[in-house]
Design an enzyme around this catalytic site. Structure first.
Site, PDB file in Angstrom:
ATOM      1  N   TYR A   1       0.687  -1.198   0.058  1.00 34.74           N
ATOM      2  CA  TYR A   1       0.045  -0.076  -0.017  1.00 34.74           C
ATOM      3  C   TYR A   1       0.895   1.257  -0.067  1.00 34.74           C
ATOM      4  CZ  TYR A   1      -4.465  -2.347  -0.101  1.00 34.74           C
ATOM      5  OH  TYR A   1      -5.424  -3.169  -0.236  1.00 34.74           O
TER       6      TYR A   1
ATOM      7  N   ASP B   1      -7.581   7.019  -4.733  1.00 35.82           N
ATOM      8  CA  ASP B   1      -6.976   8.379  -4.829  1.00 35.82           C
ATOM      9  C   ASP B   1      -7.778   9.555  -4.655  1.00 35.82           C
ATOM     10  OD1 ASP B   1      -8.045   9.437  -7.531  1.00 35.82           O
ATOM     11  OD2 ASP B   1      -7.266   7.478  -8.333  1.00 35.82           O
TER      12      ASP B   1
ATOM     13  N   HIS C   1     -14.914   3.229  -1.355  1.00 35.05           N
ATOM     14  CA  HIS C   1     -13.813   2.249  -1.032  1.00 35.05           C
ATOM     15  C   HIS C   1     -12.857   2.699  -0.293  1.00 35.05           C
ATOM     16  CE1 HIS C   1     -15.348  -0.640  -4.609  1.00 35.05           C
ATOM     17  NE2 HIS C   1     -16.024  -0.824  -3.450  1.00 35.05           N
TER      18      HIS C   1
ATOM     19  N   CYS D   1      -7.237   2.781  13.082  1.00 31.97           N
ATOM     20  CA  CYS D   1      -6.646   1.657  13.950  1.00 31.97           C
ATOM     21  C   CYS D   1      -7.573   0.475  13.995  1.00 31.97           C
ATOM     22  CB  CYS D   1      -6.751   2.663  15.303  1.00 31.97           C
ATOM     23  SG  CYS D   1      -6.129   1.142  16.612  1.00 31.97           S
TER      24      CYS D   1
ATOM     25  N   ALA E   1     -12.242   8.341 -20.574  1.00 30.33           N
ATOM     26  CA  ALA E   1     -12.668   9.414 -20.083  1.00 30.33           C
ATOM     27  C   ALA E   1     -11.908  10.876 -20.347  1.00 30.33           C
ATOM     28  CB  ALA E   1     -12.514   9.304 -18.369  1.00 30.33           C
TER      29      ALA E   1
HETATM   30  P1  OAD Z   1     -11.366  -2.198 -12.798  1.00 27.42           P
HETATM   31  O1  OAD Z   1      -9.936  -2.382 -13.008  1.00 27.42           O
HETATM   32  O2  OAD Z   1     -12.194  -3.511 -12.422  1.00 27.42           O
HETATM   33  O3  OAD Z   1     -12.156  -1.568 -13.832  1.00 27.42           O
HETATM   34  C1  OAD Z   1     -11.245  -0.490 -14.698  1.00 27.42           C
HETATM   35  C2  OAD Z   1     -12.289  -0.056 -16.030  1.00 27.42           C
HETATM   36  O4  OAD Z   1     -11.736   1.057 -16.578  1.00 27.42           O
HETATM   37  C3  OAD Z   1     -12.226  -1.198 -17.104  1.00 27.42           C
HETATM   38  O5  OAD Z   1     -13.492  -1.530 -17.259  1.00 27.42           O
HETATM   39  C4  OAD Z   1     -11.637  -0.488 -18.290  1.00 27.42           C
HETATM   40  O6  OAD Z   1     -12.036  -0.837 -19.323  1.00 27.42           O
HETATM   41  C5  OAD Z   1     -11.660   0.965 -17.985  1.00 27.42           C
HETATM   42  N1  OAD Z   1     -10.692   1.946 -18.451  1.00 27.42           N
HETATM   43  C6  OAD Z   1      -9.931   1.723 -18.826  1.00 27.42           C
HETATM   44  N2  OAD Z   1      -8.904   2.904 -19.211  1.00 27.42           N
HETATM   45  C7  OAD Z   1     -10.074   3.835 -19.201  1.00 27.42           C
HETATM   46  C8  OAD Z   1     -10.016   5.250 -19.750  1.00 27.42           C
HETATM   47  N3  OAD Z   1      -9.030   5.830 -20.108  1.00 27.42           N
HETATM   48  N4  OAD Z   1     -11.121   5.814 -19.579  1.00 27.42           N
HETATM   49  C9  OAD Z   1     -12.308   5.112 -18.890  1.00 27.42           C
HETATM   50  N5  OAD Z   1     -12.353   4.058 -18.740  1.00 27.42           N
HETATM   51  C10 OAD Z   1     -11.042   3.251 -18.722  1.00 27.42           C
HETATM   52  O7  OAD Z   1     -11.470  -1.005 -11.651  1.00 27.42           O
HETATM   53  P2  OAD Z   1     -12.968  -0.692 -10.814  1.00 27.42           P
HETATM   54  O8  OAD Z   1     -14.074  -0.961 -11.737  1.00 27.42           O
HETATM   55  O9  OAD Z   1     -12.643   0.652 -10.399  1.00 27.42           O
HETATM   56  O10 OAD Z   1     -11.585  -2.070  -4.854  1.00 27.42           O
HETATM   57  O11 OAD Z   1     -12.788  -1.554  -9.621  1.00 27.42           O
HETATM   58  C11 OAD Z   1     -13.729  -1.845  -8.751  1.00 27.42           C
HETATM   59  C12 OAD Z   1     -13.237  -1.920  -7.200  1.00 27.42           C
HETATM   60  O12 OAD Z   1     -12.401  -3.395  -7.331  1.00 27.42           O
HETATM   61  C13 OAD Z   1     -11.954  -1.135  -7.085  1.00 27.42           C
HETATM   62  O13 OAD Z   1     -12.234  -0.122  -6.190  1.00 27.42           O
HETATM   63  C14 OAD Z   1     -11.018  -1.889  -6.124  1.00 27.42           C
HETATM   64  C15 OAD Z   1     -11.094  -3.361  -6.813  1.00 27.42           C
HETATM   65  O14 OAD Z   1     -11.171  -4.605  -5.685  1.00 27.42           O
HETATM   66  C16 OAD Z   1     -10.952  -1.932  -3.470  1.00 27.42           C
HETATM   67  O15 OAD Z   1      -9.705  -1.857  -3.576  1.00 27.42           O
HETATM   68  C17 OAD Z   1     -11.537  -1.835  -2.204  1.00 27.42           C
END
Ligand code: OAD
Length: 259
Positions: free
Chosen positions: A73, A110, A125, A133, A243
């Site tokens: 981390y 972030d 999240h 703690c 995005a």
């Molecule tokens: P993922 O890694 O599951 O998905 C990321 C998504 O971003 C994918 O669908 C990509 O296609 C898309 N992507 C990639 N580049 C991009 C761009 N330039 N513009 C827009 N989209 C793009 O990440 P999350 O969905 O955020 O939880 O994951 C959800 C949660 O799973 C996270 O918050 C994390 C993880 O376990 C914790 O750590 C608690």
């Protein structure tokens, strides 16, 4: 579902944005990818393709491997501190100033929405900005000193008040999300005019429910994702692009309509 692959948006979509009084956004790692931060599941950079989430994203994994998990981390938090907001983040901040009610609920830990100029982001999240703690629940800001550390069994971060072990203030698998953030997100999703899903695979439960609320409430639903998400086909529009490209173009269209 209407798939749009460039920034020539249909008039109907532009008018919906120009008319919108309330917009809800649910963002994920994809929006920060253009800032150089890795996603979780993408083939090229996904954190969970390199690190086992059972070790690095569960309470049990943390308790069994505390120095290993902390060092992981710390290195991710250093990357966040060094990253800069990209045009996707700044466009959302600009959009927030064009609409009376605007709320972003992010799954990202972030702070790039905030540093991009957006106030009031909900972190469903948790956040890299804090540590917590495990014993008394007290929160402390993540300090530069901590980010400079190499953690071993002998210097595991501890709570100044009770001596308990400090952990990242992040929601790990099997843990509950902050109720206040979830409630605000649900209220916005249900009552918004437009719901945008941005840069998330929507593979983690919770997000799906928010999209269902938005649909039940009659919102126009938009997914922004270059590769598609689990819900692209259920949205009214799938903007198949990054995005950092799609969001500034949407803002430009809104500004033209507002003139
Ligand atoms: P993922 O890694 O599951 O998905 C990321 C998504 O971003 C994918 O669908 C990509 O296609 C898309 N992507 C990639 N580049 C991009 C761009 N330039 N513009 C827009 N989209 C793009 O990440 P999350 O969905 O955020 O939880 O994951 C959800 C949660 O799973 C996270 O918050 C994390 C993880 O376990 C914790 O750590 C608690």
């Amino acid at each position: 579902m209407q798939k749009i692959t460039d920034t020539t948006f249909p008039g109907e979509l532009i008018r919906a944005f120009a008319r919108a009084k309330k917009i809800f956004c649910f963002t994920g790692a994809g929006i920060s990818k253009e800032s150089g931060l890795p996603t979780y599941r993408d083939l090229d950079d996904g954190t969970w393709r390199q690190y086992d989430p059972m070790t690095f994203a569960t309470y049990e994994g943390f308790m069994d491997n505390t120095p290993l998990v902390w060092n992981n981390y710390i290195s991710r938090f250093r990357q966040i501190a060094a990253a800069r907001p990209n045009p996707g983040h700044t466009a959302l901040a600009e959009m927030s100033r064009l609409v009376p009610q605007f709320y972003v609920c992010t799954q990202n830990v972030d702070d790039l929405h905030e540093r991009g100029g957006l106030a009031g982001t909900g972190h469903i999240h948790g956040s890299a900005a804090n540590v917590r703690c495990i014993k008394c629940g007290r929160r402390y800001p993540t300090t530069e000193e901590l980010l400079a550390e190499e953690i071993t069994e002998s210097n595991i971060p501890r709570c100044k008040a009770c001596g308990g072990v400090l952990r990242p203030d992040i929601v790990w698998f099997g843990e509950t999300v902050p109720v206040d953030v979830l409630e605000k997100a649900a209220e916005f999703a249900y009552t918004c005019d437009i719901c945008m899903i941005i840069g998330t695979s929507m593979e983690v439960s919770g997000g799906y429910g928010l999209l269902s609320y938005a649909k039940a409430g009659g919102a126009v639903t938009v997914d922004i994702n270059p590769n598609g998400s689990a819900v692209s086909r259920q949205c009214d529009y799938w903007l198949q692009g990054s995005a950092g490209n799609m969001l500034p173009a949407l803002v430009e269209e809104m500004k033209k309509q507002n003139k």
